[in-house]
Design an enzyme around this catalytic site. Structure first.
Site, PDB file in Angstrom:
ATOM      1  CD  GLU A 685      37.315  -6.105  12.523  1.00 34.61           C
ATOM      2  OE1 GLU A 685      38.085  -5.798  13.340  1.00 34.61           O
ATOM      3  OE2 GLU A 685      36.712  -7.232  12.279  1.00 34.61           O
ATOM      4  CD  GLU A 786      34.461 -11.696   9.398  1.00 33.52           C
ATOM      5  OE1 GLU A 786      34.172 -11.443  10.668  1.00 33.52           O
ATOM      6  OE2 GLU A 786      35.286 -11.099   8.715  1.00 33.52           O
TER       7      GLU A 786
END
Length: 909
Positions: A685, A786
């Site tokens: 991220e 995910e």
């Protein structure tokens, strides 16, 4: 088998085994005096019915029992060696009747404990159960235990009362059954309405309750009568809390059972320290037989000092705990937790909702009035004290993401100009309440532009006010004077009183221009048909089976049956260490996924929560599980750039020490697991965090990739981020992700793959596909890493999941899909699971299995004149069965790899 075990026990069993042949405690009722029992650094004797009670022991405690006296320490008690009568992996149930004599307040805790002795290792103690015993009556202490390893010596003993307090023991039962039998018996006997909390309303004072790092107090009122119980006569509060984790607790060992979903409802509030509102949590602490500890979050809410509120949640244990404690925690130190009552019981099974019935969906029809502004600003109103007018010169074509559904109908070229804006939320708006249908997925599309005067990049947002809730319909960041596409989606699942749509975002004083705003329901079925055609092109290949035999004339007309055993496309899921203790989870996982990723167990905050104290045990066990089941594994993640995910000790390091810690993390992790993980998410991220870059400079990100590649050249190194594919986060648009990846590559980072997390709401195929098309130009493999979708309606959840899986499977740049879990209560999002807590596959799970079945090829027919059989099949492994006219059966396996040209397989019969 069980009878044989008992027949071969030591001769000492003869006198006591006849009364209870399943009890592994010998002389369990002290009929043989203290034979086989030993006092632990204290004294003991047996009182028989004939001898009567000793001085100071009430007559009501009659019968035969043992008295343990002259105790100078809490741990002193009565013990028995049970080493030869217990085995690894079995579950044992303990029940002992106890009392005390000589306690100052008449009660004292009694504990059942195991002492585990290992050669060349420290002695460990395994807690079994606890009860607050009194001198008034016999109390039952109970619990269960299971041994994951076999110690050299196992000693059962009863302990616990304060020094000087005598321990009285009437009988002890420790019975054994296999784990499967225990589960079956437990599930068969559990009562849905049975509260496993003892004294849940404090009718017996504080019995069975204790403070967790603090004191607890019983009340019938507080604050001069302003705080009264919501129900019943009493409530309890904490006192002297000095840590957030301090609270009140109850041990539920022996009453909570594995693979059963429990629902928790507690009536709570807070008081004191001038705190009017605070996070309050229910948590379960579990200790396994090997002393592994786990904290399970059950529920949380914002409690207040004004009213009692209900704290609700659910939990499930995969394995059999040796100890389990439920407790309340959360408020800041000095603020007390108040508990009126609590219920923990078997969660009722909720029937799945019906599929939503949607009439006259009007797919592709814009619900925005006067979108082309042919009637001026009629139908629009200014939100706030801004001014709306109509301008000319906007694009005449629809934004690209809307063309899939709306075609190429031209726009008018007119736009709304919003001026005199003094707040960011001031915008053009419409009320669309009556035009929306529940459970329909709506796509949002528009052109937007900003005026002059902006001093920084501007975030533009199509927003919906749904009663008091803000819903994101799409975002884009603008830093120039061009028109920009904005696209997004939303869905409403509860009937709203009012829905307003508006376009907001630029700084005060910056003009806003909006053109061609479209909000329309999407036709998913039509999109799916298109994707099936695309899937056939990229996930299948023509196959030619060429047959030969000693007598080729016998081949014509021979029957051939083709069965695909596995599609080679990676479909995986995350899993956690506790999951593999549940055999039902393991069965579903191993049958339906061929890739895995660990939820937390490889993250730095898990493997080194405290500096220099490493925990690779969980990751090792998960990796071993995957290797045993032939499952490939992604490594998630080496670093996590978001500061809130960085453990405290790292945040406190200076620059030099932080650099050393980063290097040690890379060296330790990648050398330990070299060749084990096929992928690594190197620095998670980076579009949403910058901890390492801020502290170590811009070069650190590329250097992480370089060092990782040097340490494990076999692993593909990924970037990984969220909201890339849904249009709802301007920080992580596809364009910004591309810029980020190119920047890393220019610095020499060997970026080998693009991770799109895929935590998405109300997905729209063309928007997802648009992001994939843009990222595809980089030529790197794309993985959805995910994926989870959330809806309280399982049918809608199934539709959302189908959108994501079909878009991924039909796109040539996508090389794999990982779900972020599938089992209820073990996912980061509610209402996202495919399998309910106790193992029932729900509608979304069945949709997943249906898609997996659809993507397996079956074919049958006869060999043609050229001694061939042709078919088109998905990539993967196959078995062909050939039945000749003489009924001779031949089977052969083969692989169909990706490729453009037909694959030829020669089969000699």
């Amino acid at each position: 088998m069980f009878w044989y075990f008992w027949q071969n026990l030591n001769e000492e069993v003869n006198d006591s085994s006849s009364r209870a042949s399943t009890n592994i405690i010998l002389n369990d009722d002290f009929s043989g005096g203290l034979h086989l029992w030993h006092p632990n650094c204290c004294d003991a004797f047996v009182i028989s019915e004939e001898s009567g009670n000793s001085e100071g022991i009430p007559a009501k405690l009659s019968g035969r029992y043992a008295v343990v006296n002259n105790r100078s320490e809490c741990w002193q008690g009565l013990e028995q060696d049970i080493t030869t009568r217990v085995s690894m992996g079995s579950t044992y149930t303990v029940c002992a009747w106890v009392a005390v004599s000589g306690a100052h307040d008449g009660v004292s805790d009694v504990l059942a404990t195991l002492k585990l002795e290992y050669r060349d290792s420290a002695v460990t103690y395994l807690f079994i159960g606890r009860i607050s015993a009194s001198r008034e009556r016999w109390e039952k202490v109970e619990g269960t235990f299971s041994l994951s390893t076999m110690p050299d010596r196992v000693v059962f003993y009863l302990e616990g009362p304060s020094p000087g307090v005598d321990l009285l023991i009437r009988s002890v039962m420790v019975s054994c059954s296999s784990l499967a039998e225990y589960d079956s018996r437990s599930k068969g006997s559990i009562c849905d309405d049975e509260n496993i909390i003892l004294n849940p309303k404090f009718d017996d004072g504080l019995q069975n309750w204790s403070g967790r790092g603090c004191k607890i107090v019983l009340h019938d009122s507080m604050a001069d009568g302003k705080i009264l119980p919501m129900s019943g006569k009493f409530f309890a509060s904490t006192a002297d809390r000095t840590q957030n984790w301090n609270g009140m607790q109850q041990e539920i060992t022996g009453r909570v059972q594995r693979k059963i979903a429990y629902e928790v409802v507690a009536v709570v509030r807070i008081y004191g320290n001038n705190v009017t509102s605070s996070d309050l949590r229910a948590t379960l602490w579990v200790q396994a037989a090997d002393l592994r500890e786990q904290y399970i979050g059950i529920a949380s809410l914002q409690a207040t000092d004004k009213d009692w509120v209900q704290l609700k949640g659910k939990f499930l244990l995969n394995g059999s705990p040796s100890r389990a404690v439920i407790f309340l925690e959360g408020p800041p130190p000095g603020t007390d937790i108040l508990l009126n009552n609590i219920v923990v019981k078997h969660a009722a099974k909720v029937p799945p909702p019906s599929p939503p019935v949607i009439k006259d969906a009007a797919f592709g029809v814009n619900i925005i009035a006067n979108s082309n502004l042919s009637d001026g600003t009629n139908g629009w109103f200014p939100l706030g004290n801004c001014t709306l007018s109509v301008g000319n010169g906007s694009p005449h074509i629809l934004p690209p993401m809307a063309r899939e559904s709306l075609g190429h109908a031209p726009l008018s070229g007119r736009y709304i100009l919003v001026t005199k804006r003094t707040q960011t939320w001031m915008a053009p708006a419409q009320i669309i309440t009556d035009k929306l249908k529940l459970y329909l997925t709506y796509q949002v599309s528009a052109w937007v532009r900003i005026g002059t005067g902006a001093t920084r990049p501007q975030n533009i947002n199509v927003a919906l006010g749904v009663d008091s809730q803000w819903v994101n319909g799409g975002q884009v960041e603008i830093n120039d004077d061009r028109w920009h596409e904005i696209g997004g989606s939303f869905r409403i699942e509860k009937q709203p009183a009012k829905v307003m749509v508006y376009v907001q975002g630029p700084d005060a004083g910056v003009d806003l221009m909006v053109a061609g705003l479209q909000i329309f329901p999407v036709d998913r079925e039509a999109r799916f048909k298109h994707l099936q055609s695309e899937t056939d092109k990229i996930r299948k290949r023509n196959v030619i089976l060429k047959f030969s035999a000693s007598d080729s004339t016998t081949l014509l007309g021979t029957y051939v049956k083709i069965r695909q055993m596995q599609n080679s496309f990676p479909f995986g899921s995350c899993l956690s260490r506790s999951n593999i203790d549940n055999e039902d989870f393991v069965d579903f996982f191993s049958k339906n996924f061929n890739w895995a990723v660990f939820g937390n167990e490889l993250k730095w905050y898990w493997t080194e929560a405290q500096q220099g104290n490493f925990n690779y045990k969980d990751a090792d066990e998960l990796l071993n599980f995957c290797e045993c089941h032939n499952i490939q594994v992604r490594g998630h993640c080496i670093f996590w750039e978001v500061e809130s995910a960085v453990q405290t000790w790292i945040r406190t390091l200076n620059k030099n020490d932080l650099m050393s810690a980063v290097q040690n993390r890379l060296l330790g992790l990648l050398t330990r697991y070299k060749g084990k993980f096929k992928h690594y998410d190197v620095n998670n991220e980076m579009l949403h965090g910058s901890f390492y870059q801020d502290h170590l400079g811009k070069d650190i990100r590329a250097n992480m990739f370089k060092i990782a590649n040097q340490l494990d050249p076999s692993a593909i190194l990924f970037v990984n981020d969220y909201h890339i594919e849904d249009g709802c986060d301007s920080r992580s648009s596809p364009e910004k992700y591309i810029e980020h990846i190119l920047d890393l590559q220019e610095q020499g980072a060997p970026v080998g793959g693009i991770g799109i997390q895929g935590h998405i709401d109300s997905p729209v195929g063309p928007i997802v596909c648009s992001a994939l098309d843009k990222l595809g130009i980089l030529g790197l493999p794309i993985w959805f890493t995910e994926v989870d979708v959330s809806s309280n309606n399982e049918y809608v959840r199934a539709d959302d999941l189908e959108v994501m899986l079909r878009e991924a499977f039909a796109h040539p740049a996508v090389d794999g899909v990982m779900l972020w879990g599938f089992w209820e209560l073990f996912m980061s999002r509610d209402n996202a699971h495919l399998v309910n807590a106790e193992g029932d596959i729900n509608v979304a799970g069945k949709r997943y299995l249906d898609l997996k079945k659809e993507w397996l090829t079956l074919a049958q027919g006869h060999i043609d004149k050229q001694s061939q059989f042709e078919f088109r099949g998905f990539h993967g492994s196959y078995e062909v069965e050939v039945v000749t006219r003489s009924k001779k059966v031949t089977k052969k396996t083969f692989i169909v790899d990706p490729g453009l040209e037909p694959v030829t397989v020669s089969i000699n019969l």
